[in-house]
Design a protein around this motif. Sequence first.
Motif, PDB file in Angstrom:
ATOM      1  N   TYR A   1       4.109  17.339   5.348  1.00 19.33           N
ATOM      2  CA  TYR A   1       4.812  17.129   4.086  1.00 19.33           C
ATOM      3  C   TYR A   1       6.194  16.535   4.340  1.00 19.33           C
ATOM      4  O   TYR A   1       6.582  15.553   3.706  1.00 19.33           O
ATOM      5  CB  TYR A   1       4.929  18.448   3.304  1.00 19.33           C
ATOM      6  N   VAL A   2       6.942  17.136   5.252  1.00 16.05           N
ATOM      7  CA  VAL A   2       8.298  16.664   5.548  1.00 16.05           C
ATOM      8  C   VAL A   2       8.258  15.235   6.080  1.00 16.05           C
ATOM      9  O   VAL A   2       9.070  14.386   5.680  1.00 16.05           O
ATOM     10  CB  VAL A   2       9.011  17.619   6.540  1.00 16.05           C
ATOM     11  N   GLU A   3       7.320  14.924   6.964  1.00 18.42           N
ATOM     12  CA  GLU A   3       7.194  13.563   7.500  1.00 18.42           C
ATOM     13  C   GLU A   3       6.926  12.559   6.386  1.00 18.42           C
ATOM     14  O   GLU A   3       7.560  11.510   6.317  1.00 18.42           O
ATOM     15  CB  GLU A   3       6.066  13.497   8.542  1.00 18.42           C
ATOM     16  N   ASN A   4       5.984  12.873   5.504  1.00 19.30           N
ATOM     17  CA  ASN A   4       5.638  11.964   4.412  1.00 19.30           C
ATOM     18  C   ASN A   4       6.811  11.754   3.465  1.00 19.30           C
ATOM     19  O   ASN A   4       7.104  10.626   3.060  1.00 19.30           O
ATOM     20  CB  ASN A   4       4.437  12.498   3.620  1.00 19.30           C
ATOM     21  N   GLU A   5       7.490  12.844   3.099  1.00 21.37           N
ATOM     22  CA  GLU A   5       8.629  12.744   2.183  1.00 21.37           C
ATOM     23  C   GLU A   5       9.772  11.949   2.814  1.00 21.37           C
ATOM     24  O   GLU A   5      10.433  11.163   2.136  1.00 21.37           O
ATOM     25  CB  GLU A   5       9.120  14.139   1.780  1.00 21.37           C
ATOM     26  N   THR A   6      10.006  12.158   4.103  1.00 16.36           N
ATOM     27  CA  THR A   6      11.081  11.448   4.795  1.00 16.36           C
ATOM     28  C   THR A   6      10.784   9.949   4.848  1.00 16.36           C
ATOM     29  O   THR A   6      11.661   9.131   4.546  1.00 16.36           O
ATOM     30  CB  THR A   6      11.273  12.013   6.218  1.00 16.36           C
ATOM     31  N   LYS A   7       9.554   9.600   5.202  1.00 19.48           N
ATOM     32  CA  LYS A   7       9.175   8.180   5.249  1.00 19.48           C
ATOM     33  C   LYS A   7       9.320   7.533   3.879  1.00 19.48           C
ATOM     34  O   LYS A   7       9.838   6.418   3.757  1.00 19.48           O
ATOM     35  CB  LYS A   7       7.738   8.026   5.757  1.00 19.48           C
ATOM     36  N   GLU A   8       8.871   8.237   2.848  1.00 21.27           N
ATOM     37  CA  GLU A   8       8.959   7.696   1.488  1.00 21.27           C
ATOM     38  C   GLU A   8      10.423   7.525   1.069  1.00 21.27           C
ATOM     39  O   GLU A   8      10.808   6.499   0.504  1.00 21.27           O
ATOM     40  CB  GLU A   8       8.238   8.617   0.502  1.00 21.27           C
ATOM     41  N   PHE A   9      11.253   8.517   1.371  1.00 18.71           N
ATOM     42  CA  PHE A   9      12.669   8.464   1.016  1.00 18.71           C
ATOM     43  C   PHE A   9      13.379   7.311   1.720  1.00 18.71           C
ATOM     44  O   PHE A   9      14.067   6.511   1.082  1.00 18.71           O
ATOM     45  CB  PHE A   9      13.342   9.799   1.369  1.00 18.71           C
ATOM     46  N   VAL A  10      13.190   7.199   3.024  1.00 18.21           N
ATOM     47  CA  VAL A  10      13.852   6.129   3.782  1.00 18.21           C
ATOM     48  C   VAL A  10      13.343   4.767   3.308  1.00 18.21           C
ATOM     49  O   VAL A  10      14.121   3.823   3.160  1.00 18.21           O
ATOM     50  CB  VAL A  10      13.649   6.307   5.308  1.00 18.21           C
TER      51      VAL A  10
ATOM     52  N   VAL B   1      14.869   4.395  -0.574  1.00 17.57           N
ATOM     53  CA  VAL B   1      16.318   4.365  -0.732  1.00 17.57           C
ATOM     54  C   VAL B   1      16.989   3.396   0.237  1.00 17.57           C
ATOM     55  O   VAL B   1      17.933   2.702  -0.123  1.00 17.57           O
ATOM     56  CB  VAL B   1      16.906   5.786  -0.577  1.00 17.57           C
ATOM     57  N   TYR B   2      16.477   3.339   1.466  1.00 21.59           N
ATOM     58  CA  TYR B   2      17.131   2.515   2.494  1.00 21.59           C
ATOM     59  C   TYR B   2      16.276   1.331   2.941  1.00 21.59           C
ATOM     60  O   TYR B   2      16.553   0.724   3.967  1.00 21.59           O
ATOM     61  CB  TYR B   2      17.506   3.390   3.702  1.00 21.59           C
ATOM     62  N   GLU B   3      15.246   1.012   2.151  1.00 22.71           N
ATOM     63  CA  GLU B   3      14.337  -0.096   2.452  1.00 22.71           C
ATOM     64  C   GLU B   3      13.818  -0.022   3.888  1.00 22.71           C
ATOM     65  O   GLU B   3      13.674  -1.031   4.575  1.00 22.71           O
ATOM     66  CB  GLU B   3      15.022  -1.432   2.169  1.00 22.71           C
ATOM     67  N   GLY B   4      13.557   1.200   4.340  1.00 18.10           N
ATOM     68  CA  GLY B   4      12.979   1.415   5.652  1.00 18.10           C
ATOM     69  C   GLY B   4      13.979   1.405   6.797  1.00 18.10           C
ATOM     70  O   GLY B   4      13.598   1.568   7.952  1.00 18.10           O
ATOM     71  N   GLU B   5      15.243   1.237   6.509  1.00 13.05           N
ATOM     72  CA  GLU B   5      16.271   1.159   7.550  1.00 13.05           C
ATOM     73  C   GLU B   5      16.882   2.540   7.800  1.00 13.05           C
ATOM     74  O   GLU B   5      17.729   3.000   7.038  1.00 13.05           O
ATOM     75  CB  GLU B   5      17.372   0.176   7.144  1.00 13.05           C
ATOM     76  N   VAL B   6      16.485   3.188   8.876  1.00 13.53           N
ATOM     77  CA  VAL B   6      16.994   4.511   9.221  1.00 13.53           C
ATOM     78  C   VAL B   6      18.494   4.462   9.493  1.00 13.53           C
ATOM     79  O   VAL B   6      19.228   5.401   9.204  1.00 13.53           O
ATOM     80  CB  VAL B   6      16.224   5.090  10.428  1.00 13.53           C
ATOM     81  N   LYS B   7      18.971   3.326  10.020  1.00 13.38           N
ATOM     82  CA  LYS B   7      20.401   3.184  10.305  1.00 13.38           C
ATOM     83  C   LYS B   7      21.241   3.425   9.045  1.00 13.38           C
ATOM     84  O   LYS B   7      22.303   4.053   9.112  1.00 13.38           O
ATOM     85  CB  LYS B   7      20.682   1.794  10.875  1.00 13.38           C
TER      86      LYS B   7
END
Length: 122
Positions: free
Chosen positions: A75-84, A87-93
């Motif tokens: 769940y946490v992995e999926n939510e984190t990937k979706e959020f990044v 919100v950040y267009e996939g850019e973790v930086k």
Amino acid sequence: MKISDSELEILRIIWAHDGRMMFSEIVDALHAKEFEWKNNTILTFLARLTEKKVLQIQKKGRRNEYIVLLTEKDYVENETKEFVGKVYEGEVKGLIATLVENDLISNQEIEDLKDYWEKNKE
């Protein structure tokens, strides 16, 4: 699949109890956390989670045991990937910059992350 905040509260309780609980145990745990939801409200959230294939019901006589099918880690992995992604267009930086710029991460946490990175990079 979208999980509401209320559904997530129920999932957290079940995850904390090895992923399976009887209805009465869920009610008691929610009341212990000062949630004053009525039984029908709790049953509605459980039914929604079952429809979403996050929970499975196992009959124990006339009682229901709820078994979680989605691990907290997944769940946490999926939510984190979706959020990044959203919100950040996939850019973790960008996420990390926001954490640093707004003092949402401590120097100790940064050092811990550096250590984690060193130990886990290939």
